[in-house]
Design an enzyme around this catalytic site. Structure first.
Site, PDB file in Angstrom:
ATOM      1  N   LYS A 175       0.964  -1.557   0.026  1.00  0.00           N
ATOM      2  CA  LYS A 175       0.234  -0.193   0.285  1.00  0.00           C
ATOM      3  C   LYS A 175       1.038   1.407   0.066  1.00  0.00           C
ATOM      4  O   LYS A 175       0.814   2.233  -1.174  1.00  0.00           O
ATOM      5  CB  LYS A 175      -0.983   0.362   1.736  1.00  0.00           C
ATOM      6  CG  LYS A 175      -1.762   1.236   1.875  1.00  0.00           C
ATOM      7  CD  LYS A 175      -2.415   1.376   2.824  1.00  0.00           C
ATOM      8  CE  LYS A 175      -2.779   2.276   3.409  1.00  0.00           C
ATOM      9  NZ  LYS A 175      -3.828   2.808   2.760  1.00  0.00           N
ATOM     10  N   GLU A 222     -28.350   5.965  -2.473  1.00  0.00           N
ATOM     11  CA  GLU A 222     -28.287   6.714  -4.253  1.00  0.00           C
ATOM     12  C   GLU A 222     -28.447   6.413  -5.157  1.00  0.00           C
ATOM     13  O   GLU A 222     -29.242   5.233  -5.585  1.00  0.00           O
ATOM     14  CB  GLU A 222     -26.410   5.626  -4.041  1.00  0.00           C
ATOM     15  CG  GLU A 222     -25.558   5.025  -5.082  1.00  0.00           C
ATOM     16  CD  GLU A 222     -24.312   5.315  -4.601  1.00  0.00           C
ATOM     17  OE1 GLU A 222     -23.780   4.692  -3.999  1.00  0.00           O
ATOM     18  OE2 GLU A 222     -24.009   4.245  -6.312  1.00  0.00           O
ATOM     19  N   CYS A 235     -24.259   9.505  -0.456  1.00  0.00           N
ATOM     20  CA  CYS A 235     -23.415   9.488   0.501  1.00  0.00           C
ATOM     21  C   CYS A 235     -22.604  10.068   0.788  1.00  0.00           C
ATOM     22  O   CYS A 235     -22.931  11.875   1.098  1.00  0.00           O
ATOM     23  CB  CYS A 235     -22.641   8.447  -0.299  1.00  0.00           C
ATOM     24  SG  CYS A 235     -22.073   6.723   0.856  1.00  0.00           S
ATOM     25  N   HIS A 283     -19.154  10.785  -5.581  1.00  0.00           N
ATOM     26  CA  HIS A 283     -18.233   9.396  -5.711  1.00  0.00           C
ATOM     27  C   HIS A 283     -17.080  10.362  -6.380  1.00  0.00           C
ATOM     28  O   HIS A 283     -16.254  10.374  -7.354  1.00  0.00           O
ATOM     29  CB  HIS A 283     -18.503   8.318  -6.437  1.00  0.00           C
ATOM     30  CG  HIS A 283     -18.859   7.530  -5.163  1.00  0.00           C
ATOM     31  ND1 HIS A 283     -20.758   7.106  -5.449  1.00  0.00           N
ATOM     32  CD2 HIS A 283     -18.740   7.003  -4.482  1.00  0.00           C
ATOM     33  CE1 HIS A 283     -20.873   7.097  -4.039  1.00  0.00           C
ATOM     34  NE2 HIS A 283     -19.840   6.143  -3.678  1.00  0.00           N
ATOM     35  N   ILE A 286     -25.927  12.892   4.649  1.00  0.00           N
ATOM     36  CA  ILE A 286     -25.671  11.894   4.585  1.00  0.00           C
ATOM     37  C   ILE A 286     -24.891  11.635   6.050  1.00  0.00           C
ATOM     38  O   ILE A 286     -24.995  10.606   6.702  1.00  0.00           O
ATOM     39  CB  ILE A 286     -25.066  11.092   3.507  1.00  0.00           C
ATOM     40  CG1 ILE A 286     -26.461  11.361   2.784  1.00  0.00           C
ATOM     41  CG2 ILE A 286     -25.835   9.384   3.939  1.00  0.00           C
ATOM     42  CD1 ILE A 286     -27.481  11.000   2.449  1.00  0.00           C
ATOM     43  N   GLY A 287     -23.938  12.313   6.957  1.00  0.00           N
ATOM     44  CA  GLY A 287     -23.303  11.805   8.124  1.00  0.00           C
ATOM     45  C   GLY A 287     -22.128  13.177   7.691  1.00  0.00           C
ATOM     46  O   GLY A 287     -22.008  13.385   8.642  1.00  0.00           O
ATOM     47  N   SER A 288     -21.056  12.300   7.987  1.00  0.00           N
ATOM     48  CA  SER A 288     -19.985  12.707   7.370  1.00  0.00           C
ATOM     49  C   SER A 288     -20.235  13.946   5.983  1.00  0.00           C
ATOM     50  O   SER A 288     -19.992  14.190   5.340  1.00  0.00           O
ATOM     51  CB  SER A 288     -18.918  11.620   7.389  1.00  0.00           C
ATOM     52  OG  SER A 288     -19.126  11.533   5.559  1.00  0.00           O
ATOM     53  N   GLU A 335     -25.264  -5.780   0.369  1.00  0.00           N
ATOM     54  CA  GLU A 335     -24.040  -7.261   0.507  1.00  0.00           C
ATOM     55  C   GLU A 335     -24.301  -8.535   0.692  1.00  0.00           C
ATOM     56  O   GLU A 335     -23.491  -9.048   0.353  1.00  0.00           O
ATOM     57  CB  GLU A 335     -22.773  -5.675   0.491  1.00  0.00           C
ATOM     58  CG  GLU A 335     -21.060  -6.175   1.204  1.00  0.00           C
ATOM     59  CD  GLU A 335     -20.942  -5.108   1.734  1.00  0.00           C
ATOM     60  OE1 GLU A 335     -20.903  -3.997   1.546  1.00  0.00           O
ATOM     61  OE2 GLU A 335     -20.361  -5.319   2.541  1.00  0.00           O
TER      62      GLU A 335
HETATM   63  N1  GLN Z   1     -23.437   8.545   7.630  1.00  0.00           N
HETATM   64  C1  GLN Z   1     -21.895   8.022   6.783  1.00  0.00           C
HETATM   65  C2  GLN Z   1     -21.425   9.178   6.783  1.00  0.00           C
HETATM   66  O1  GLN Z   1     -21.628   9.370   5.585  1.00  0.00           O
HETATM   67  C3  GLN Z   1     -22.594   6.301   6.184  1.00  0.00           C
HETATM   68  C4  GLN Z   1     -21.357   6.082   5.212  1.00  0.00           C
HETATM   69  C5  GLN Z   1     -22.239   5.474   4.259  1.00  0.00           C
HETATM   70  O2  GLN Z   1     -22.968   4.423   3.354  1.00  0.00           O
HETATM   71  N2  GLN Z   1     -21.323   4.285   3.824  1.00  0.00           N
HETATM   72  O3  GLN Z   1     -20.278   8.386   5.918  1.00  0.00           O
HETATM   73 ZN    ZN Z   2     -23.536   6.090   1.373  1.00  0.00          ZN
END
Ligand code: GLN
Ligand code: ZN
Length: 759
Positions: free
Chosen positions: A25, A669, A730, A698, A435-437, A609
Site C-alpha cells: 500500500k 444512492e 452518500c 464519488h 448523509i452524515g460525514s 452486500e
Molecule cells: N453516515 C455515513 C457517512 O455519511 C454513511 C456512509 C455510507 O453510506 N457508507 O459517512
Molecule cells: Zn452511502
C-alpha cells in the site's frame, strides 16, 4: 505430452499481498504520488512475493500459489493476461501506467467500474468486453512470477481466474453480447497459456471458478462441463485444479467430475461433504478439501476436520488439504495483536495460523491422528474454552431480545408517525439534508495521530473534535440546510467506532485486510454476546444540537452493516447475532431521544452486500435483516423521525426489503442510476419519504443548480413533494470542503427553486 500429476497434500488457494505492515500500500501510493520510482516499487513488490513464498513453503505447504500477487486487483490482472483492457487505455504505451489508469482513471480517462467480489468485502475491477475486444495472450506476469519461485526452489502452482468466472463477472459494453457468449474464443487464449505452462514443466495450474457456486448463470453445470472438457482434453497442458469457493457446488460438481481435470476444490467451510460423497467420478480425482475457513478468523476444530477428511478419503481418489478460499480475506497473523487476551487469542487463527492448520491436517490425514496429537489437544482445549466462556452468554441480553420480539417491533402506522413528526419538526416540502460525514480535514487526521502517539490527551482530542463539529454546524447554518448533522469527525470508521465501544467486540490493532487497490480495512471481531455498557454517541450529538435551533440528526450504523463489515461468530445463526447488535443500537436511539434528539438515522449501506449467493437463501436473509433493523428502530416514539441510508445502487432484489424497513425517510444512492430507483420503490409499495441522491459524491465534479433542479423535477414525477427529500447520495468525508460547500450551495438553491414551482 501431458505432464503427469505429482500429488500435493497441503496448500492454500491464495494469500494476502498487501504486506504484513501494508508495505505494498505505502509503496504504490508513493509511486502514484511520484515520491518513489518504478525500480523501488518493483523491489518492494518482489521482496513481498519472495517473503510470502518462503514463509508458505517453510510452513510446510507442498504446493505454493503463485500469480496471486497483484499491484491492484486479480480481475484486472486477468484482463491484462487475456488482452481485454478497454480501448480507452490501450493507447497508453507504458504497461504499468496503462494498468494503473485502468484501475484509477486519470483526468481524461474513466477507470473500470468497481464492485464487490461475491459476498466478501473485497472489490474487484469489472472488465469491459465489447465488440472491439480481441482476446490475445499476454502471459508476462504469470511467467515472471513463476520464474521467481523457481529461482528460490519453491514448488509453485500458477493461479488464474477461470474463464467462466472471468466472463461472468465482466460487463458487456458498446452493444456487444453478454461476455459469456465469447467463451469459446477466450478458451483459445487459456489453451495457449496452458501450452506455455506445460512447456515450462509446471506441475499444476489452478483455475478459480467461484462463479460455479452461485446462481449467476442459468447453465452453470453445462458450461463447466463444456469448458473443462475442452481444456482438460488439450494434448499439452499441466494437470488442472479447478478451485471453487464461497459456497457449495451443486450439479456443477458432477459436471466437473466428468471432465478430465485432475483436481477439484470444494469449500467445506460453506458446505458439507455429502454432495462430494454422491459423485462416483471423484474416485479418479484429487479433491482439494477447503476445510480451513479462509475468510473468517476462527481456529479450526482439528478433531472434527480430521474426521471429515477421513470420510472424504473414502469417496475421492486423493484428498489434499486447503483453505476454503484465499486467505486474502483475513489478516496476516495473530502475532501482530499484542492486546488479545489469552483466551480470545486461543480461539483465533489468522492467515499464517491457518497455513499451520492446513499443514497439521495434511499430516494427520497421512500419518494418523497420533502424529498431530499435540495440535489436536490444543485445538480441543481452545474450542472448549470458547464454548464455556461467559462472554458468549449474556442472559440479560438474550432475555431482553426475546421479550422485545414477543411484544412486537412494529412502530405505529406510518401516517400517524408522519403527522406527529410534522407537528414537531415543521420542515418545508423538499427538506434539505446530508448523509452524515463532512470532509475529513487535515486537522482531524493530525488530531487522531497525535492522540495515538500520546502527544495530546483525550480531553484535548475531544476539544478539537468539538471545534470541527462547531465548524460543520456553522457551515450548514450558512448554507441554509434544513436538517443538520454533526459531521462524524470523531469516527475513524462507521463500524469500528461502534465496535470499540460495545462489549462482545475486539478491535484489532493490525488486522488489515485489502478492500480494493491500496485501500485496507480493519474489520473488528465480533466474538461474544453484544452489550452496550454506556451511550456511544449522545454527547457528540447533543453538543452539536446545542449549537443550533435546526434539528440535528443522530447518526448510527445499522446491525446488518455492522455484521457485514466485521468478522462474525460462527457458533450461532447470523440472525441471532444481528438481533444483539440491533438491541445495542435500539438502546442508543432511546437515549438519543431522551436527550431531545428528534431525528435519528440508522445507516444500512451494506444491506445489499450480505445478500446470499444462492437464490434459495435470499428470502431468509432479507427477513432477518429487516427484523434486525426494525428491532433497532422501533423503541422510539412516533414523533421521533427514523431515517436510513443505503448506497451502492442496483437495489434490484432488495427493493422490497427497503420498503419493509419502514423508515420514515430513506436516503438512497441514485445520482448515477438517475431516478429509476423511485419507480421501483413505488412498485414495491413504498409510501414513506425518500431522498434520492442528487449529488454524486464519488466524483469531484460540482453539480450545477440546473442539473440538481432537473433531477428533482424528475423525482417529482414518481414522488409527491411532501415525501421528497433533497440530499447528496452518500457521506461527504472523501471530498474537499470547497467542493462540498459549492455543491451544497447548489443543492439548497435547487430545492428552493423547485419548492417555488410546486407552491
Ligand atoms: N453516515 C455515513 C457517512 O455519511 C454513511 C456512509 C455510507 O453510506 N457508507 O459517512
Ligand atoms: Zn452511502
Amino acid at each position: 505430452m501431458r505432464t503427469t500429476a505429482t500429488p500435493f497434500t497441503a496448500t492454500i488457494t491464495g494469500s494476502p499481498r498487501i504486506g504484513p505492515n501494508r508495505e505494498l500500500k505505502w509503496a504504490v501510493e508513493k509511486y502514484w504520488a511520484g515520491r518513489i520510482d518504478r525500480a523501488e516499487l518493483e523491489s518492494v513488490a518482489a521482496a513481498l512475493r519472495s517473503d510470502t513464498w518462503k514463509s508458505l513453503s517453510a510452513a510446510g505447504l507442498d504446493s505454493v500459489p503463485v500469480n496471486t500477487f497483484s499491484y491492484y486487483d486479480q480481475m484486472l490482472d486477468t484482463a491484462v493476461l487475456v488482452g481485454a483492457l478497454p480501448p480507452r487505455v490501450t493507447g497508453i504505451g507504458d504497461e504499468l501506467e496503462r494498468y494503473f489508469v485502468a484501475a484509477r482513471g486519470n483526468d481524461e480517462i474513466a477507470p473500470l467500474e468497481m464492485t464487490k467480489w461475491f459476498d466478501t468485502n473485497y472489490h474487484y475491477l469489472v472488465p469491459e468486453i465489447g465488440t472491439e475486444t480481441r482476446f490475445s495472450l499476454n502471459p508476462a506476469k504469470v511467467l515472471a512470477e513463476l520464474e521467481e519461485t523457481r529461482a528460490q526452489d519453491i514448488t509453485s502452482r500458477p493461479v488464474i481466474i477461470g474463464p467462466i468466472t472471468f466472463l461472468t463477472l465482466s460487463k458487456a459494453v458498446d452493444g456487444g453480447p453478454a461476455p459469456i457468449e465469447r467463451l469459446d474464443e477466450l478458451l483459445d487464449s487459456y489453451a495457449a497459456l496452458l501450452d506455455l505452462l506445460a512447456e515450462r514443466g509446471v506441475q499444476w495450474v489452478q483455475l478459480d471458478e467461484p462463479v460455479l457456486v452461485t446462481d449467476m448463470l442459468d447453465t452453470t453445470a453445462e458450461l463447466a462441463e463444456r469448458t473443462y472438457a475442452r481444456l482438460g482434453g488439450l494434448a499439452k497442458r499441466p494437470p488442472i485444479f479447478v478451485a471453487t469457493y464461497f459456497g457449495e457446488l451443486t450439479d456443477a460438481l458432477p459436471a466437473l467430475a466428468r471432465t478430465p481435470v485432475e483436481a477439484i476444490g470444494v469449500d467445506l467451510a460453506a458446505g458439507g461433504i455429502s454432495t462430494v460423497a454422491a459423485v462416483p467420478e471423484l474416485q479418479d480425482k484429487t479433491v482439494v478439501a477447503g476445510i480451513v475457513d479462509g475468510r473468517n478468523i476462527w481456529r479450526t476444530d482439528l478433531e472434527a476436520a480430521l474426521g471429515t477428511l477421513a470420510t472424504l478419503s473414502g469417496s475421492a481418489g486423493a484428498v489434499a488439504v486447503s483453505t476454503s478460499c484465499s486467505t486474502l480475506h483475513v489478516p496476516y497473523t495473530l502475532e501482530a495483536e499484542p492486546d488479545l487476551d489469552a483466551a480470545l487469542r486461543s480461539w483465533l487463527a489468522f492467515g499464517f495460523e491457518k497455513v499451520t492448520e492446513v499443514v497439521a491436517l495434511a499430516r494427520g490425514l497421512k500419518e494418523g491422528r497420533e502424529a498431530i496429537a499435540g495440535q489436536v489437544a490444543a485445538s480441543n482445549a481452545a474450542i472448549a474454552s470458547r464454548r464455556s466462556d461467559p462472554r458468549l452468554n449474556n442472559n440479560r441480553v438474550r432475555s431482553r431480545i426475546a421479550s422485545i420480539i414477543a411484544s412486537g417491533t412494529e412502530r405505529g402506522p406510518a401516517a400517524g408517525r408522519r403527522k406527529a413528526q410534522n407537528e414537531r419538526l415543521h420542515l418545508p416540502d423538499l427538506p434539505t439534508t446530508t448523509i452524515g460525514s463532512y470532509p475529513q480535514t487535515s486537522a482531524i487526521r493530525v488530531a487522531r495521530a497525535a492522540l495515538r502517539s500520546g502527544e495530546i490527551d483525550a480531553a484535548e482530542y475531544e476539544r478539537r473534535m468539538k471545534s470541527e463539529i462547531a465548524d460543520v454546524i456553522a457551515l450548514q447554518e450558512k448554507l441554509g440546510l434544513d436538517v443538520l448533522v454533526h459531521g462524524e469527525p470523531e469516527r475513524n470508521d462507521m463500524v469500528q467506532y461502534f465496535a470499540e465501544q460495545l462489549e462482545g467486540f475486539f478491535a484489532t490493532q493490525n488486522g488489515w485486510v485489502q478492500s480494493y487497490g491500496s485501500r485496507c480495512v480493519r474489520p473488528p471481531i465480533l466474538y461474544g454476546d453484544v452489550h452496550r455498557p454506556r451511550p456511544m454517541t449522545v454527547d457528540w450529538i447533543t453538543y452539536a444540537q446545542s449549537l443550533t435551533d435546526k434539528p440535528v440528526k443522530g447518526m448510527l450504523t445499522g446491525p446488518v452493516t455492522i455484521l457485514a463489515w466485521s468478522f462474525v461468530r460462527n457458533d450461532q445463526p447470523l440472525a441471532d447475532t444481528a438481533a444483539q447488535v440491533a438491541l445495542a443500537i435500539r438502546d442508543e436511539t432511546i437515549d438519543l431521544q431522551s436527550a431531545g434528539i428528534a431525528i435519528i438515522q440508522v445507516d444500512e449501506p451494506a444491506l445489499r452486500e450480505l445478500l446470499p449467493l444462492r437464490s434459495k437463501d435470499k428470502e431468509a436473509y432479507l427477513r432477518w435483516a429487516v427484523d434486525a433493523f426494525r428491532l433497532s428502530t422501533s423503541g422510539v416514539a412516533d414523533s421521533t423521525q427514523i431515517h436510513t441510508h443505503l448506497c451502492y445502487s442496483e437495489f434490484g432484489e432488495v427493493i422490497g426489503a427497503i420498503a419493509d424497513l419502514d423508515a420514515d425517510v430513506t436516503s438512497i444512492e441514485a445520482a448515477r442510476s438517475h431516478m429509476e430507483v423511485l419507480g421501483d420503490l413505488n412498485e414495491a409499495g413504498f409510501a414513506n419519504s425518500v431522498g434520492p441522491g442528487v449529488y454524486d459524491i464519488h466524483s469531484p465534479r460540482v453539480p450545477g443548480v440546473d442539473e440538481i433542479t432537473s433531477s428533482l423535477r424528475e423525482a417529482l414525477e414518481s414522488v409527491p413533494a411532501d415525501r421528497l427529500w433533497v440530499n447528496p447520495d452518500c457521506g461527504l468525508k472523501t471530498r474537499s470542503t470547497e467542493e462540498v460547500t459549492a455543491s451544497l450551495q447548489h443543492l439548497v438553491a435547487a430545492a428552493a427553486a423547485v419548492r417555488s414551482d410546486t407552491t
